[in-house]
Design a protein around this motif. Structure first.
Motif, PDB file in Angstrom:
ATOM      1  N   ALA A  21       0.851  -1.289   0.011  1.00 10.76           N
ATOM      2  CA  ALA A  21      -0.133  -0.178  -0.053  1.00 10.76           C
ATOM      3  C   ALA A  21       0.840   1.250  -0.080  1.00 10.76           C
ATOM      4  N   LEU A  22       1.784   1.183   0.764  1.00 11.50           N
ATOM      5  CA  LEU A  22       2.708   2.454   0.910  1.00 11.50           C
ATOM      6  C   LEU A  22       3.337   2.642  -0.607  1.00 11.50           C
ATOM      7  N   GLN A  23       3.961   1.642  -1.124  1.00 11.33           N
ATOM      8  CA  GLN A  23       4.601   1.872  -2.481  1.00 11.33           C
ATOM      9  C   GLN A  23       3.455   2.432  -3.626  1.00 11.33           C
ATOM     10  N   ALA A  24       2.366   1.882  -3.337  1.00 10.10           N
ATOM     11  CA  ALA A  24       1.142   2.334  -4.173  1.00 10.10           C
ATOM     12  C   ALA A  24       0.891   3.873  -3.974  1.00 10.10           C
ATOM     13  N   VAL A  25       0.770   4.125  -2.848  1.00  8.31           N
ATOM     14  CA  VAL A  25       0.628   5.525  -2.538  1.00  8.31           C
ATOM     15  C   VAL A  25       1.798   6.492  -3.017  1.00  8.31           C
ATOM     16  N   GLU A  26       3.099   5.959  -2.889  1.00  4.12           N
ATOM     17  CA  GLU A  26       4.222   6.766  -3.222  1.00  4.12           C
ATOM     18  C   GLU A  26       3.982   7.017  -4.799  1.00  4.12           C
ATOM     19  N   TRP A  27       3.944   5.812  -5.656  1.00  6.81           N
ATOM     20  CA  TRP A  27       3.793   5.802  -6.870  1.00  6.81           C
ATOM     21  C   TRP A  27       2.921   6.868  -7.267  1.00  6.81           C
ATOM     22  N   ALA A  28       1.630   6.920  -6.763  1.00  7.75           N
ATOM     23  CA  ALA A  28       0.706   7.798  -7.309  1.00  7.75           C
ATOM     24  C   ALA A  28       0.827   9.172  -6.696  1.00  7.75           C
ATOM     25  N   LEU A  29       1.436   9.143  -5.740  1.00 11.77           N
ATOM     26  CA  LEU A  29       2.049  10.696  -5.386  1.00 11.77           C
ATOM     27  C   LEU A  29       3.003  11.232  -6.289  1.00 11.77           C
ATOM     28  N   LEU A  30       3.695  10.656  -6.728  1.00 11.77           N
ATOM     29  CA  LEU A  30       4.723  10.903  -7.811  1.00 11.77           C
ATOM     30  C   LEU A  30       4.008  11.031  -9.161  1.00 11.77           C
ATOM     31  N   GLU A  31       3.159  10.353  -9.474  1.00 12.50           N
ATOM     32  CA  GLU A  31       2.377  10.722 -10.634  1.00 12.50           C
ATOM     33  C   GLU A  31       1.590  12.058 -10.338  1.00 12.50           C
ATOM     34  N   PHE A  32       0.868  12.213  -9.567  1.00 11.60           N
ATOM     35  CA  PHE A  32       0.068  13.227  -9.224  1.00 11.60           C
ATOM     36  C   PHE A  32       0.905  14.561  -9.431  1.00 11.60           C
ATOM     37  N   GLY A  38      -1.184  18.660  -9.517  1.00 11.45           N
ATOM     38  CA  GLY A  38      -0.576  18.277  -8.156  1.00 11.45           C
ATOM     39  C   GLY A  38       0.329  19.477  -7.883  1.00 11.45           C
ATOM     40  N   ARG A  39       0.275  20.392  -8.262  1.00 10.67           N
ATOM     41  CA  ARG A  39       1.211  21.629  -7.946  1.00 10.67           C
ATOM     42  C   ARG A  39       0.580  22.655  -7.072  1.00 10.67           C
ATOM     43  N   THR A  40      -0.410  22.726  -6.577  1.00 10.63           N
ATOM     44  CA  THR A  40      -1.040  23.559  -5.664  1.00 10.63           C
ATOM     45  C   THR A  40      -0.621  23.535  -4.206  1.00 10.63           C
ATOM     46  N   GLU A  41      -0.557  24.518  -3.504  1.00 14.28           N
ATOM     47  CA  GLU A  41      -0.124  24.430  -1.970  1.00 14.28           C
ATOM     48  C   GLU A  41      -1.065  23.364  -1.202  1.00 14.28           C
ATOM     49  N   GLU A  42      -2.358  23.353  -1.647  1.00  9.59           N
ATOM     50  CA  GLU A  42      -3.089  22.410  -0.865  1.00  9.59           C
ATOM     51  C   GLU A  42      -2.691  20.756  -1.152  1.00  9.59           C
ATOM     52  N   ALA A  43      -2.455  20.739  -2.564  1.00  9.65           N
ATOM     53  CA  ALA A  43      -2.063  19.276  -2.821  1.00  9.65           C
ATOM     54  C   ALA A  43      -0.598  18.953  -2.079  1.00  9.65           C
ATOM     55  N   GLU A  44       0.359  19.855  -1.972  1.00  9.15           N
ATOM     56  CA  GLU A  44       1.683  19.642  -1.515  1.00  9.15           C
ATOM     57  C   GLU A  44       1.272  19.374   0.314  1.00  9.15           C
ATOM     58  N   THR A  45       0.482  19.986   0.745  1.00  8.14           N
ATOM     59  CA  THR A  45       0.012  19.755   2.246  1.00  8.14           C
ATOM     60  C   THR A  45      -0.492  18.445   2.301  1.00  8.14           C
ATOM     61  N   GLU A  46      -1.434  18.269   1.427  1.00  5.38           N
ATOM     62  CA  GLU A  46      -1.966  16.863   1.620  1.00  5.38           C
ATOM     63  C   GLU A  46      -1.073  15.628   1.336  1.00  5.38           C
ATOM     64  N   ALA A  47      -0.080  15.914   0.443  1.00  4.27           N
ATOM     65  CA  ALA A  47       0.919  15.054   0.277  1.00  4.27           C
ATOM     66  C   ALA A  47       1.934  14.611   1.378  1.00  4.27           C
ATOM     67  N   ARG A  48       2.198  15.985   1.941  1.00  7.06           N
ATOM     68  CA  ARG A  48       3.120  15.815   3.336  1.00  7.06           C
ATOM     69  C   ARG A  48       2.356  14.868   4.173  1.00  7.06           C
ATOM     70  N   ARG A  49       1.213  15.413   4.449  1.00  7.72           N
ATOM     71  CA  ARG A  49       0.233  14.689   5.517  1.00  7.72           C
ATOM     72  C   ARG A  49       0.132  13.206   5.204  1.00  7.72           C
TER      73      ARG A  49
END
Length: 60
Positions: A21-32, A38-49
């Motif tokens: 699951a972690l690998q899938a999320v990391e891959w999806a995050l990279l794609e996003f 994926g370049r909004t401040e809100e998206a960055e905050t959600e990615a860090r969380r």
């Protein structure tokens, strides 16, 4: 994930599934992040969380 990993016990199965699951999320995050959406401040905050949650779950 190898299906035999699921037969070694509940803890091993949970660990293997969490890692997958972690690998899938990391891959999806990279794609996003590489998409224009994926370049909004809100998206960055959600990615860090999400990353912190994944790291915390990985350690359990």
């Amino acid at each position: 994930m190898d299906p035999d990993e699921l037969d070694t016990g509940p803890a091993a199965a949970a660990s293997a599934l969490a890692q997958a699951a972690l690998q899938a999320v990391e891959w999806a995050l990279l794609e996003f992040r590489t998409s224009p959406l994926g370049r909004t401040e809100e998206a960055e905050t959600e990615a860090r969380r999400s990353y912190r949650i994944g790291q915390n779950n990985r350690c359990q």
